[in-house]
Scaffold this motif. Structure first.
Motif, PDB file in Angstrom:
ATOM      1  N   UNK A  62       0.838  -1.195   0.000  1.00 35.60           N
ATOM      2  CA  UNK A  62       0.000   0.000   0.000  1.00 35.60           C
ATOM      3  C   UNK A  62       0.878   1.252   0.000  1.00 35.60           C
TER       4      UNK A  62
ATOM      5  N   UNK B   1       0.205   4.217   0.479  1.00 37.19           N
ATOM      6  CA  UNK B   1      -0.092   5.162   1.558  1.00 37.19           C
ATOM      7  C   UNK B   1       0.671   4.778   2.825  1.00 37.19           C
TER       8      UNK B   1
ATOM      9  N   UNK C 126       3.516   6.967   4.395  1.00 32.29           N
ATOM     10  CA  UNK C 126       3.395   7.372   5.794  1.00 32.29           C
ATOM     11  C   UNK C 126       4.683   7.062   6.553  1.00 32.29           C
TER      12      UNK C 126
ATOM     13  N   UNK D 291       1.042  15.154  -9.939  1.00 33.86           N
ATOM     14  CA  UNK D 291      -0.295  15.506  -9.475  1.00 33.86           C
ATOM     15  C   UNK D 291      -0.629  16.883 -10.022  1.00 33.86           C
ATOM     16  N   UNK D 292      -1.718  16.965 -10.752  1.00 37.55           N
ATOM     17  CA  UNK D 292      -2.145  18.254 -11.290  1.00 37.55           C
ATOM     18  C   UNK D 292      -2.794  19.059 -10.167  1.00 37.55           C
TER      19      UNK D 292
ATOM     20  N   UNK E 280      -1.689  20.925  -0.504  1.00 37.35           N
ATOM     21  CA  UNK E 280      -1.244  19.568  -0.848  1.00 37.35           C
ATOM     22  C   UNK E 280       0.118  19.287  -0.240  1.00 37.35           C
TER      23      UNK E 280
ATOM     24  N   UNK F  92       1.505  20.815   2.410  1.00 38.24           N
ATOM     25  CA  UNK F  92       1.385  20.750   3.869  1.00 38.24           C
ATOM     26  C   UNK F  92       0.819  19.403   4.299  1.00 38.24           C
ATOM     27  N   UNK F  93      -0.059  18.876   3.503  1.00 41.28           N
ATOM     28  CA  UNK F  93      -0.668  17.581   3.825  1.00 41.28           C
ATOM     29  C   UNK F  93       0.199  16.423   3.342  1.00 41.28           C
ATOM     30  N   UNK F  94       1.323  16.756   2.824  1.00 43.38           N
ATOM     31  CA  UNK F  94       2.293  15.757   2.371  1.00 43.38           C
ATOM     32  C   UNK F  94       1.804  14.865   1.246  1.00 43.38           C
ATOM     33  N   UNK F  95       0.886  15.397   0.493  1.00 43.08           N
ATOM     34  CA  UNK F  95       0.415  14.647  -0.651  1.00 43.08           C
ATOM     35  C   UNK F  95       1.446  14.734  -1.769  1.00 43.08           C
TER      36      UNK F  95
ATOM     37  N   UNK G  73      11.794  22.730  13.130  1.00 40.69           N
ATOM     38  CA  UNK G  73      11.158  22.504  11.808  1.00 40.69           C
ATOM     39  C   UNK G  73      10.445  21.151  11.777  1.00 40.69           C
TER      40      UNK G  73
ATOM     41  N   UNK H 100       7.164  18.572  12.002  1.00 42.72           N
ATOM     42  CA  UNK H 100       5.783  18.560  11.526  1.00 42.72           C
ATOM     43  C   UNK H 100       4.821  18.636  12.698  1.00 42.72           C
TER      44      UNK H 100
ATOM     45  N   UNK I  35      -0.797  25.964  12.829  1.00 47.01           N
ATOM     46  CA  UNK I  35      -0.782  25.728  11.391  1.00 47.01           C
ATOM     47  C   UNK I  35      -0.806  24.233  11.088  1.00 47.01           C
TER      48      UNK I  35
ATOM     49  N   UNK J 205      -1.950  20.701   9.582  1.00 45.37           N
ATOM     50  CA  UNK J 205      -2.521  20.094   8.382  1.00 45.37           C
ATOM     51  C   UNK J 205      -2.459  18.587   8.520  1.00 45.37           C
ATOM     52  N   UNK J 206      -3.591  17.928   8.512  1.00 43.52           N
ATOM     53  CA  UNK J 206      -3.579  16.466   8.643  1.00 43.52           C
ATOM     54  C   UNK J 206      -2.811  15.826   7.490  1.00 43.52           C
ATOM     55  N   UNK J 207      -2.103  14.806   7.778  1.00 48.30           N
ATOM     56  CA  UNK J 207      -1.313  14.086   6.782  1.00 48.30           C
ATOM     57  C   UNK J 207      -2.232  13.260   5.881  1.00 48.30           C
ATOM     58  N   UNK J 208      -2.248  13.614   4.579  1.00 47.30           N
ATOM     59  CA  UNK J 208      -3.174  12.891   3.683  1.00 47.30           C
ATOM     60  C   UNK J 208      -2.885  11.407   3.638  1.00 47.30           C
ATOM     61  N   UNK J 209      -1.626  11.047   3.836  1.00 49.90           N
ATOM     62  CA  UNK J 209      -1.269   9.636   3.745  1.00 49.90           C
ATOM     63  C   UNK J 209      -1.909   8.855   4.896  1.00 49.90           C
ATOM     64  N   UNK J 210      -1.845   9.462   6.063  1.00 48.69           N
ATOM     65  CA  UNK J 210      -2.452   8.811   7.224  1.00 48.69           C
ATOM     66  C   UNK J 210      -3.967   8.721   7.031  1.00 48.69           C
TER      67      UNK J 210
ATOM     68  N   UNK K 152      -5.593   8.730   4.186  1.00 48.05           N
ATOM     69  CA  UNK K 152      -5.864   7.767   3.120  1.00 48.05           C
ATOM     70  C   UNK K 152      -5.725   6.345   3.645  1.00 48.05           C
ATOM     71  N   UNK K 153      -4.711   6.139   4.457  1.00 51.04           N
ATOM     72  CA  UNK K 153      -4.474   4.801   5.013  1.00 51.04           C
ATOM     73  C   UNK K 153      -5.673   4.354   5.833  1.00 51.04           C
TER      74      UNK K 153
ATOM     75  N   UNK L 273      -7.630   7.287  -1.503  1.00 52.60           N
ATOM     76  CA  UNK L 273      -6.542   8.243  -1.733  1.00 52.60           C
ATOM     77  C   UNK L 273      -7.059   9.577  -2.260  1.00 52.60           C
TER      78      UNK L 273
ATOM     79  N   UNK M 222      -7.963  14.637  -6.738  1.00 54.01           N
ATOM     80  CA  UNK M 222      -6.819  15.123  -7.494  1.00 54.01           C
ATOM     81  C   UNK M 222      -6.585  14.195  -8.680  1.00 54.01           C
TER      82      UNK M 222
END
Lengths: 340, 340
Positions: free
Chosen positions: A52, A54, A58, A98-99, A115, A117-120, B1, B3, B48, B50-55, B57-58, B63, B96
DNA sequence: CTGTTAGCGCGTTCAC
DNA sequence: GTGAACGCGCTAACAG
């Protein structure tokens, strides 16, 4: 219809999940019996196992995705040629594209930053657009990119901050070689069709044209700049007044491809012969340049090249902390039928 | 620095991570004191966060990415117009777009499938290309998509499996209305410039043209199909032989935009007047159609529309199990100057 | 030397 | 409103 996880593979192969990971990732420094390896490999294949992304992202803290953002329409050649260059560099390195949108949300920053900041995405490639330059958002964006040390490259922005990566087109050069080419063909008199957007890019082009004429010792008052956007008719009037003189040494320089095609259209309609009566060159290429009548000579923008270059710069930035880079790529003449 | 994680926000607000999640996601059915809510919100903003999209998505097993794949070059209008339609539908829904390769790897399946297996994308939009149709890979692909119930849409494939979503262009209609338009302009004699690729798409177009002539009671032997790809000169010979008859009722139908432009170029070079001496229509539009000389009339392909439609179908498939859909979108005439 | 156990990364959500 | 388990893969530390 359940997903296959590394646990399933581990069970199937009669080993632990750790072993599965070690084998599948070919981790150095861990020795595993060839037969165990084999067992894991076949189990993974039999179960059709796919880790996976993701979970991997992660853990590794890398999404292996690069965001490409611009205010431009995605179907503009100005965008897609660059995108192609980017793709050709990133794909072999395992990075996906990623567009991203360049719209500013209510939180005061653009979507691509969200994107990031969210680590996408691991990095950002920003392609300029007149509006984005005009509104002077660039300053703000550059400040954020710099402050937060976001891996990124500004493409075609001609921005001055020494702390952000920039890959630009040498518009001065484009204008210069375009004019130089015409001068070689005997041109002494030029109508320059300008977009009137008054951006650095356009100013540089005109400066290049002027410089070439100056160096050739040609009188500079023979260059007529027309803001086509402001007054479309004026361009046509100027061209006609030049044609009325029946001089074989005049030419049109089109700042935008579109203007080049429009000029051809007008000249064809009025029955003038190109390039005998007047020559035409465009300071940007297009995939349709060799389909016009006559085929349009152009000083071509290195769009594909800046795409490649910017992707390369970004990859370098991702791999190691390097000093910000500032690059300008030159243009290139493609001679076709609208010049002698 | 470092996250900022939900843990940090929780600490800052003096609550638990669960609460943070509930507040930030506005989860229904969970009552939280307004002041607690406020504390979380301000803490998140101050840090500031921002939730981690990977987490996410997991956890959510989604996704929020859609893969777009094609063998086409990414700078073809045929690709980008569709992409734009896709984007305009997906972006507002929070999806996306991931640009995927359609290259087949050693494991026997294309890269976009790998992305899906790895859950990097939630669904796949496949855009056809002559090669991909020719090589009959489509069967294989469709079989996999069907068997594994992969949310996907085949765009412009004209594939027959009743179990996969298909969004196609009605090429028959495009050919039909193109010919009909010419017939209304008094045309009785036509040279059809064909790509010779012999795909369903091209056959349907020609069928449409024939049908229109048949219905108009025109003699079918007046339609000359020329395989331009095979023998470029032949097209030009046929056109000239028609012109030699000095009949005002003849026309050129270009299967591809490119051929339309080439025809214009040839006719202009030979000094013929368009549309007086001969009319020209192209069975596909282009952003340059209104820049040619003369401006090229076209029966336009609904590229942007199939992009939108296919994205909509995919979204529907993702939201609920729906029966496979088969859609064909019609074409549309844009009259310009190459027809009377 | 070979392979396992356990904990991590981060956000979501169930049971209390 | 909270604690704890979970999703999935990676990897340091450890055991056989």
């Amino acid at each position: 219809m359940k997903r296959v996880s590394s646990n399933d593979v581990a069970k199937e192969a009669g080993v632990s999940r750790a072993t599965v990971s070690y084998v599948l990732n070919n981790v150095q420094g861990v020795r595993i019996k060839p037969e165990t390896k084999e067992k894991v490999l076949t189990a993974a294949k039999r179960l059709n196992y796919h880790p996976d992304s993701m979970a991997v992202a992660l853990k590794r803290n890398r999404s292996m995705c690069i965001g490409v953002a611009s205010r431009r329409d995605i179907d503009e050649e100005r965008y897609t040629k660059v995108l192609k260059g980017i793709r050709d560099v990133l794909a072999p390195k395992g990075y996906a594209i990623l567009i991203c949108s360049d719209e500013w949300n209510d939180k005061g920053y653009p979507e691509y930053l969200q994107y990031y900041y969210r680590k996408r995405i691991d990095g950002i490639l920003l392609l300029s657009h007149i509006e984005s330059i005009r509104e002077q958002e660039t300053e703000k964006v550059a400040a954020i990119l710099r402050k937060e040390k976001i891996p990124s490259v500004l493409i075609d922005y001609h921005h001055n901050s020494p702390m952000v990566n920039c890959v630009d087109i040498n518009y001065f050069h484009g204008g210069y070689i375009g004019a130089e080419f015409l001068i070689q063909k005997g041109v002494t008199q030029v109508v320059y069709l300008d977009s009137g957007t008054n951006t650095i890019q356009e100013k540089e082009r005109i400066r290049g044209v002027r410089k070439a004429f100056e160096e050739a010792g040609r009188e500079m008052d023979r260059i007529t700049i027309v803001d086509v956007r402001e007054d479309r008719e004026e361009g046509s009037r100027r061209i006609q007044s030049i044609l009325a003189e029946h001089r074989p040494d005049s030419a049109i320089i089109a700042g935008w491809v579109r203007y080049g095609f429009c000029a051809l259209n007008m000249l064809n309609t009025l029955g003038y012969r190109i390039p005998q009566d007047i020559q035409v060159i465009s300071l940007a290429g297009s995939s349709f340049s060799d389909l016009s009548y006559p085929r349009l000579t152009a000083s071509e923008l290195p769009l594909y090249e800046i795409g490649k270059k910017s992707a390369e710069v970004l990859l370098a930035t991702l791999e190691e902390e390097v000093l910000p880079v500032r690059i300008q790529l030159p243009c290139r003449i493609t001679a076709r039928e609208t010049t002698k």
